[in-house]
Enzyme design. Structure first.
Site, PDB file in Angstrom:
ATOM      1  N   SER A 191       0.834  -1.192   0.000  1.00  0.00           N
ATOM      2  CA  SER A 191       0.000   0.000   0.000  1.00  0.00           C
ATOM      3  C   SER A 191       0.874   1.249   0.000  1.00  0.00           C
ATOM      4  O   SER A 191       1.717   1.405  -0.886  1.00  0.00           O
ATOM      5  CB  SER A 191      -0.973  -0.047   1.183  1.00  0.00           C
ATOM      6  OG  SER A 191      -2.007   0.886   1.034  1.00  0.00           O
ATOM      7  N   GLU A 318      -9.297  -5.072  -4.376  1.00  0.00           N
ATOM      8  CA  GLU A 318      -8.639  -4.198  -3.409  1.00  0.00           C
ATOM      9  C   GLU A 318      -9.617  -3.427  -2.522  1.00  0.00           C
ATOM     10  O   GLU A 318      -9.520  -3.453  -1.295  1.00  0.00           O
ATOM     11  CB  GLU A 318      -7.743  -3.189  -4.139  1.00  0.00           C
ATOM     12  CG  GLU A 318      -6.558  -3.786  -4.881  1.00  0.00           C
ATOM     13  CD  GLU A 318      -5.335  -3.957  -4.007  1.00  0.00           C
ATOM     14  OE1 GLU A 318      -5.417  -3.718  -2.800  1.00  0.00           O
ATOM     15  OE2 GLU A 318      -4.287  -4.343  -4.559  1.00  0.00           O
ATOM     16  N   HIS A 414      -7.616  -5.697  -0.190  1.00  0.00           N
ATOM     17  CA  HIS A 414      -6.424  -4.989   0.246  1.00  0.00           C
ATOM     18  C   HIS A 414      -5.899  -5.585   1.555  1.00  0.00           C
ATOM     19  O   HIS A 414      -6.676  -5.850   2.471  1.00  0.00           O
ATOM     20  CB  HIS A 414      -6.798  -3.515   0.451  1.00  0.00           C
ATOM     21  CG  HIS A 414      -5.655  -2.565   0.474  1.00  0.00           C
ATOM     22  ND1 HIS A 414      -4.766  -2.436  -0.579  1.00  0.00           N
ATOM     23  CD2 HIS A 414      -5.236  -1.674   1.413  1.00  0.00           C
ATOM     24  CE1 HIS A 414      -3.878  -1.501  -0.282  1.00  0.00           C
ATOM     25  NE2 HIS A 414      -4.141  -1.037   0.916  1.00  0.00           N
TER      26      HIS A 414
END
Length: 511
Positions: A191, A318, A414
């Site tokens: 990230s 995600e 994610h």
């Protein structure tokens, strides 16, 4: 307990525990407060005697309280520390030579997180043959907020990135004492940590500190100096201090954390605040033309990091995580979807294309698919493309494992890939991410992903062929892995979806 020599003094870790020694909370720079606040990090002064390093160091200023991890306490100042896990056999001179090193940069929207999170425990990777380092760096305003010069000594932008460079410099100078190879360092992140990795690849001041890079779910693009200044003014106003160097320095870290949270909440509550309503992240790397010349996409496309091997991964769903934890504004109508697209400058062909690929899906799912690719999937893929076309050895993969069939309890969302790669599926704090206790298939998948990281860090070979200038194989991580060119048929693993993005360009964000 094992004692290790560093340039600043001796440190004592804990263990060995199942063959791994952990040395936690080693300071790599001076505390970034007082006269050093908003400045570049300074090397740590030596200490006398043996420093006990059995516990994680304090975390940087933030409001987040993450499961299983320490939280920030106002007054904590010695926040620039790192942690080392090393095989017990590597205590001193390792048989067969020094081991490859993996340095992990945590994510968290440049605003929260630390190297002490349980899913980043380096023991499993150390048992697999790496020396693992995790680190803390300045976050939020302290690490990325714009500070005007005001005639005083200028406070550099991207202080959090400069902290990461200081930690990598420490690794270069000291990791041999822990059995690591200073010339075989891989920097990895997820990230905002992955975007930090991309920035480090693009920064001249990080040159030579690592030879390989792993970027999972890199988020982009960078901020323009104008946007950083605009957001600084909003935070200063909320903190009731002048938008000057002296005014900001007079505000405590706690005051700036609270002010930042208030500005974020105001964006969330205001549907007419443009893209910040959908993505109220205030801080990020600034393409200032000096420390970071441009967005990493442009720098990598120019071949500046072609000598660095790159392994990229993103998940196929995600943004479903951000929706599940309430971090994303809800889209329930076509009008909402169209406003979202307009706020981000997305062409009509994109929203129409995603609707065509997902004809039976609710509008909210179309939004999540589009948003996840905008922020993570497409940006990550373009980093891989740019690096490969510039001559860099590049490997691309996607994480597609979900749990629960047509109604998943855990998507391929994610952060879900990280505990699989670290080999930390047993951590209670990650049960939500993976949908409960790990299955036998999950453990097999984790072993394969861990082996890919270890192989890449050791030799630059994760187990499949690299991309070429015109594309190449993509590894998909799932119950049964595949390695092939993306095939049509499913939006999240389709060559069609990449085609839809050709009309969209990433550039530094502006007010």
């Amino acid at each position: 307990m094992s004692v290790f020599d560093t340039a600043c003094g001796q440190v004592r870790g804990s263990g060995p525990d199942r063959g791994v020694v952990a040395v936690l909370g080693i300071p790599y720079a001076e505390p970034p407060f007082g006269a050093d606040r908003f400045r570049a990090p300074r090397p740590r002064s030596p200490w006398a005697g043996i420093r006990d390093c059995a516990d994680f160091g304090p975390v940087p200023p933030q409001s987040a309280q993450l499961p299983g991890a320490p939280s920030w306490s106002p007054g904590d100042e010695d926040v620039l520390s790192l942690n080392v896990w090393t095989p017990a056999a590597a205590d001193g001179a390792a048989p067969g030579g020094p081991l490859p090193v993996l340095v992990w940069i945590h994510g968290g929207a440049y605003t929260f997180g630390s190297g002490a999170q349980p899913d980043f425990d380096g023991a499993a990777l150390a048992r697999a043959g790496l020396v693992v380092v995790t680190l803390n760096y300045r976050l939020g305003f302290e690490g990325f907020g714009h500070v005007p010069a005001d005639g005083a000594d200028p406070c550099p932008p991207n202080r959090g990135l400069l902290d990461q460079i200081a930690a990598l410099t420490w690794v270069r100078r000291n990791i041999a004492a822990f059995g690591g190879a200073p010339g075989n360092v891989t920097v990895a992140g997820q990230s905002s940590g992955a975007a930090s990795v991309a920035c480090l690849m693009a920064m001249d001041s990080a040159r030579g500190l690592f030879r390989r890079a792993i970027a999972h779910s890199a988020v982009g693009p960078c901020y323009s100096p104008e946007l950083a200044g605009h957001l600084m003014e909003k935070v200063a106003a909320e903190a009731a201090v002048p938008a000057t160097s002296a005014g900001l320095a007079a505000a405590s870290p706690q005051t700036l954390v609270k002010a930042s949270d208030a500005v974020v909440d105001a964006y969330r509550q205001n549907p007419h605040s443009g893209r910040h309503h959908w993505d109220p992240v205030l801080y990020g790397p600034v393409a200032d033309g000096v420390h970071l010349r441009a967005d990493p996409l442009a720098v990598l496309a120019g071949g500046a990091a072609s000598g660095i091997d790159l392994l990229v991964c993103h998940t196929t769903q995600e943004y479903w995580l951000l929706d599940a934890v309430g971090s994303s504004a809800k889209v329930t109508t076509e009008e909402h979807l169209n406003r979202f697209a307009a706020d981000f400058g997305l062409p009509d062909s994109l929203t129409q294309g995603y609707r065509g690929l997902m004809p039976e899906a609710p509008v909210g799912d179309v939004h999540l698919a589009l948003y996840g690719d905008l922020m993570f999937g497409e940006y990550s893929s373009r980093l891989a493309d740019a690096h490969a076309r510039a001559g860099g050895r590049t490997f691309l993969s996607r994480f597609a494992r979900q749990r629960g069939g047509s109604e998943p309890v855990a998507y391929a969302w994610h952060c879900a890939d990280v505990p699989f790669a670290f080999g930390n599926l047993g951590e209670e704090s990650i049960r939500f991410l993976i949908g409960g206790a790990p299955t036998a298939a999950d453990h097999h998948l984790s072993a394969r992903m861990t082996a890919a990281w270890v192989g890449f860090a050791a030799t630059g070979e994760p187990g499949w062929e690299p991309l070429g200038a015109s594309g190449g194989p993509v590894r998909t991580w799932d119950a049964a892995d595949t390695t092939r060119a993306p095939a049509p048929g499913h939006w999240s693993d389709s060559g069609t979806v990449r085609t839809l993005w050709r009309s969209f360009g990433y550039r530094p964000l502006r007010p």
